[in-house]
Write a protein that holds these residues in place. Structure first.
Motif, PDB file in Angstrom:
ATOM      1  N   MET B   1      54.321  19.658  27.700  1.00 30.19           N
ATOM      2  CA  MET B   1      55.570  19.914  28.425  1.00 30.19           C
ATOM      3  C   MET B   1      55.368  19.736  29.928  1.00 30.19           C
ATOM      4  N   THR B   2      56.377  19.239  30.597  1.00 30.33           N
ATOM      5  CA  THR B   2      56.261  18.938  32.025  1.00 30.33           C
ATOM      6  C   THR B   2      56.151  20.207  32.866  1.00 30.33           C
ATOM      7  N   GLU B   3      55.230  20.161  33.804  1.00 30.04           N
ATOM      8  CA  GLU B   3      55.159  21.258  34.773  1.00 30.04           C
ATOM      9  C   GLU B   3      56.146  20.961  35.893  1.00 30.04           C
ATOM     10  N   ILE B   4      57.086  21.862  36.105  1.00 31.48           N
ATOM     11  CA  ILE B   4      58.084  21.639  37.151  1.00 31.48           C
ATOM     12  C   ILE B   4      57.596  22.212  38.475  1.00 31.48           C
ATOM     13  N   VAL B   5      57.000  23.396  38.395  1.00 31.74           N
ATOM     14  CA  VAL B   5      56.428  24.010  39.592  1.00 31.74           C
ATOM     15  C   VAL B   5      54.970  24.314  39.300  1.00 31.74           C
ATOM     16  N   LEU B  33      55.250  26.785  36.251  1.00 30.66           N
ATOM     17  CA  LEU B  33      56.493  26.957  35.504  1.00 30.66           C
ATOM     18  C   LEU B  33      56.812  25.629  34.834  1.00 30.66           C
ATOM     19  N   HIS B  34      56.951  25.664  33.505  1.00 27.59           N
ATOM     20  CA  HIS B  34      57.217  24.434  32.750  1.00 27.59           C
ATOM     21  C   HIS B  34      58.708  24.209  32.568  1.00 27.59           C
ATOM     22  N   GLU B  35      59.027  22.961  32.242  1.00 29.87           N
ATOM     23  CA  GLU B  35      60.416  22.582  32.018  1.00 29.87           C
ATOM     24  C   GLU B  35      61.052  23.451  30.925  1.00 29.87           C
ATOM     25  N   SER B  36      62.312  23.831  31.154  1.00 32.80           N
ATOM     26  CA  SER B  36      63.104  24.630  30.208  1.00 32.80           C
ATOM     27  C   SER B  36      62.620  26.062  30.072  1.00 32.80           C
ATOM     28  N   ARG B  37      61.720  26.483  30.929  1.00 31.28           N
ATOM     29  CA  ARG B  37      61.227  27.855  30.867  1.00 31.28           C
ATOM     30  C   ARG B  37      61.851  28.684  31.982  1.00 31.28           C
ATOM     31  N   SER B  38      61.715  29.991  31.866  1.00 29.84           N
ATOM     32  CA  SER B  38      62.251  30.867  32.902  1.00 29.84           C
ATOM     33  C   SER B  38      61.182  31.870  33.306  1.00 29.84           C
ATOM     34  N   PHE B  70      58.191  19.207  40.856  1.00 32.96           N
ATOM     35  CA  PHE B  70      58.462  17.957  40.138  1.00 32.96           C
ATOM     36  C   PHE B  70      57.414  16.904  40.499  1.00 32.96           C
ATOM     37  N   GLY B  71      56.167  17.341  40.611  1.00 30.16           N
ATOM     38  CA  GLY B  71      55.078  16.416  40.879  1.00 30.16           C
ATOM     39  C   GLY B  71      54.916  15.988  42.322  1.00 30.16           C
ATOM     40  N   ALA B  72      55.799  16.473  43.210  1.00 33.61           N
ATOM     41  CA  ALA B  72      55.716  16.063  44.619  1.00 33.61           C
ATOM     42  C   ALA B  72      55.332  17.246  45.486  1.00 33.61           C
ATOM     43  N   ASP B  73      54.822  16.955  46.691  1.00 36.35           N
ATOM     44  CA  ASP B  73      54.600  18.011  47.669  1.00 36.35           C
ATOM     45  C   ASP B  73      55.935  18.249  48.382  1.00 36.35           C
TER      46      ASP B  73
END
Lengths: 262, 315
Positions: B1-5, B33-38, B70-73
């Motif tokens: 799952m994608t890491e958003i933060v 924090l992963h995508e779709s998580r809270s 989202f993968g950016a600084d």
């Protein structure tokens, strides 16, 4: 006992007239903690200001307020200052919300109340101020401190010390834990409850938080649109609310408490 | 799952100026924090919650460690950070400073859709804004008012929420977004956030209220004086906390018909380098003079306490 009968309060702003209290009947006993609960705009703060007769110009108040058998509505400004506010019924200021003036020490601010309302000398008043700070859990030497040197919770303790200065019979606390975190809030309400019980005072806690009210008060009074819609011993009100508004306030809390994310 | 933060060893020191000593807002910490998580950030005033949000949004650059959004600084100049930030909605803690003072409520709610580079026209933006204002319980009679001027704190807070949600962001960062709301309104806004999570949107929620946190988040991080003291499923932190501070937070929370419990008041600031709860902890011991590391104590749970599972306080 504080007895309120048919209390009406109107504010006039320009051409508009707003009815803040619409026939409030209420009995507040000494040696008890009563919480007045309501959403914003319910009239709870107006009730506090009316009980102290601290109304802004343009406000018109009618009805009866009797405190320990004395008719408060007929008192002059001078009488209110000499023998009612601070000495019979006292207000706990929102210390954490900068109720203190920043330019005087805490000792001076508490002593001033005693000098004006109890006619004490500066020295006597400062001595009593130190004892009051100690009673609320602050060091006696903090009479020399300025408000900005204290945390929000400590300022609220000092505000309680000031409210107790003239040995009142009733303490009114309007949202005394605004701007405090939950742990400090628990400390402050526990302190208020302990001190008023120890001194045998009536405590009137005004809050929007029904959960907080239920944890602290013996009796609950629910206000809505300037009227008392429900009233009774805390347990009874929680078990069997007497009004739909109490039920919906309870439901809102229960939904949140029962609400599990998944 | 994608890491958003993702935060790696992120710490922050506010520089001193003109005789004022530098102030440490955050000790180096890591979480993701992963995508779709809270996730909830829980703690009292001064614990560093708001600073963390500002670092994640790139409004502040950390003095240590790296932040990835989202993968950016997020604090770096350039398109990539801008794109990452535009996928976020932010509800600031202070609704008085958070709104453009000259715009109407409706225009303030539509503004995030009309930023440079947007291909949405004004009419569509306002249509979406109207829908969001309704969802955020703002009466139509208020829509023409100046957002920053004539509204109450609670109303402004709801305009801020509408602004944050109008772009339907992938990540919502909300800093005490219901602190000024009546209980009924708060319940409706909580339902709004729950519905968003049910659609698979990601949430980072800042609060000092664990019950509220449980209603909107799956996991929570408890912060105290700039350190993570515990992390785990929000439900567990409320009912089976490991760290004495988390337990104190839960016990101090007013719950219907339950007595309040306050820990002993602070004796003074915690000495530098010590456990941040040392001055108030009922289980204090000599080891607490140095801050315990955050370690894994069970599946999905971390805690920073020298007593891994301290006994329940008695009395």
């Amino acid at each position: 006992m504080i007895a309120v009968e048919g209390l009406r309060l109107d504010y006039r702003t320009g051409i508009r007239r707003v009815r803040a209290l619409d026939g409030v009947d209420l009995v507040l006993r000494r040696a008890a903690t009563t919480a007045i609960v309501g959403e914003s705009g319910s009239g709870k703060s107006s009730l506090v200001t009316a009980l102290l007769r601290l109304l802004p110009p343009g406000a018109s108040l009618s009805g009866k307020i009797t405190v320990e058998g004395r008719n408060i509505m007929s008192l002059s400004e001078k009488e209110l200052s000499a023998s009612y506010r601070w000495t019979t019924v006292s207000l706990v200021l929102q210390g954490a919300m900068n109720a203190f003036t920043p330019v005087l020490t805490l000792g001076r601010q508490i002593a001033e109340v005693l000098e004006v309302h109890r006619r004490l000398s500066r020295t006597e008043a400062m001595g009593k101020a130190a004892a009051l700070l100690e009673e609320t859990g602050l060091p006696r030497s903090w009479t020399a401190r300025y408000p900005h040197e204290l945390s929000g919770g400590q300022k609220q303790r000092a505000a309680i010390a000031m409210a107790l200065a003239c040995d009142p019979l009733y303490l009114l606390a309007d949202e005394p834990t605004t701007a405090l975190d939950v742990i400090t809030q628990a400390e402050i309400v526990t302190l208020l409850k302990g001190l008023t019980r120890w001194r045998g005072l009536g405590l009137v806690l005004v809050t929007h938080d029904l959960a907080l009210a239920s944890a602290v008060a013996d009796r609950l009074v629910v206000l809505q649109a300037g009227r008392v819609v429900d009233e009774g011993p805390t347990e009874r009100l929680l078990d069997a609310p007497g009004h739909g508004h109490t039920t919906s306030l309870l439901e809102a809390l229960k939904t949140l408490e029962a609400s599990d994310h998944d | 799952m994608t890491e958003i933060v993702r935060l790696d060893g992120v710490g922050h020191l506010f520089a001193g100026r003109g005789g004022i000593a530098p102030s440490r807002a955050l000790h180096p910490l890591s979480f993701s924090l992963h995508e779709s998580r809270s996730l909830a950030l829980v703690g009292e005033s001064g614990s560093g919650k708001t600073t963390l949000l500002r670092l994640i949004l790139g409004l502040e650059e950390p003095t240590e460690g790296t932040v990835s959004l989202f993968g950016a600084d997020p604090a770096a100049p350039g398109e990539e950070a801008l794109r990452a930030r535009r996928r976020c909605g932010y509800v600031p803690q202070d609704p008085f400073g958070g709104l453009p003072p000259t715009l109407s409520v409706l225009d303030a709610a539509a503004e995030p859709l009309l930023l440079p580079g947007s291909d949405i026209d004004g009419a569509l933006a306002r249509r979406q804004a109207r829908e969001l204002l309704r969802l955020c319980l703002l009466e139509e009679s208020l829509w023409a008012a100046r957002a920053g001027m004539s509204l109450s704190g609670g109303q402004r807070q709801r305009v801020c929420l509408a602004r944050a949600l109008v772009t339907d962001p992938d990540l919502l960062l909300a800093d005490e977004p219901t602190s000024m709301q009546d209980s009924q309104t708060r319940r409706r806004l909580v339902e709004l956030l729950q519905a968003r999570s049910a659609r698979g949107k990601t949430l980072l929620f800042v609060t000092h209220d664990l019950v509220l946190a449980r209603a909107v988040t799956e996991r929570a991080v408890v912060l105290l004086r700039g350190r993570i003291v515990e992390e785990g499923p929000t439900e567990d932190l409320l009912s089976r906390a490991i760290h004495p501070y988390t337990r104190a937070l839960a016990a101090a929370l007013p719950r219907l018909g339950q007595p309040l419990a306050a820990p002993p008041p602070a004796l003074g600031p915690a000495p530098p380098g010590s456990c941040p709860f040392v001055d108030r902890c009922p289980h204090r011991m000599p080891a607490c003079a140095s801050a315990p590391p955050l370690r894994s104590v069970a599946e999905g749970r971390r805690a920073a306490c020298w007593q891994e599972a301290p006994q329940k306080p008695t009395g």
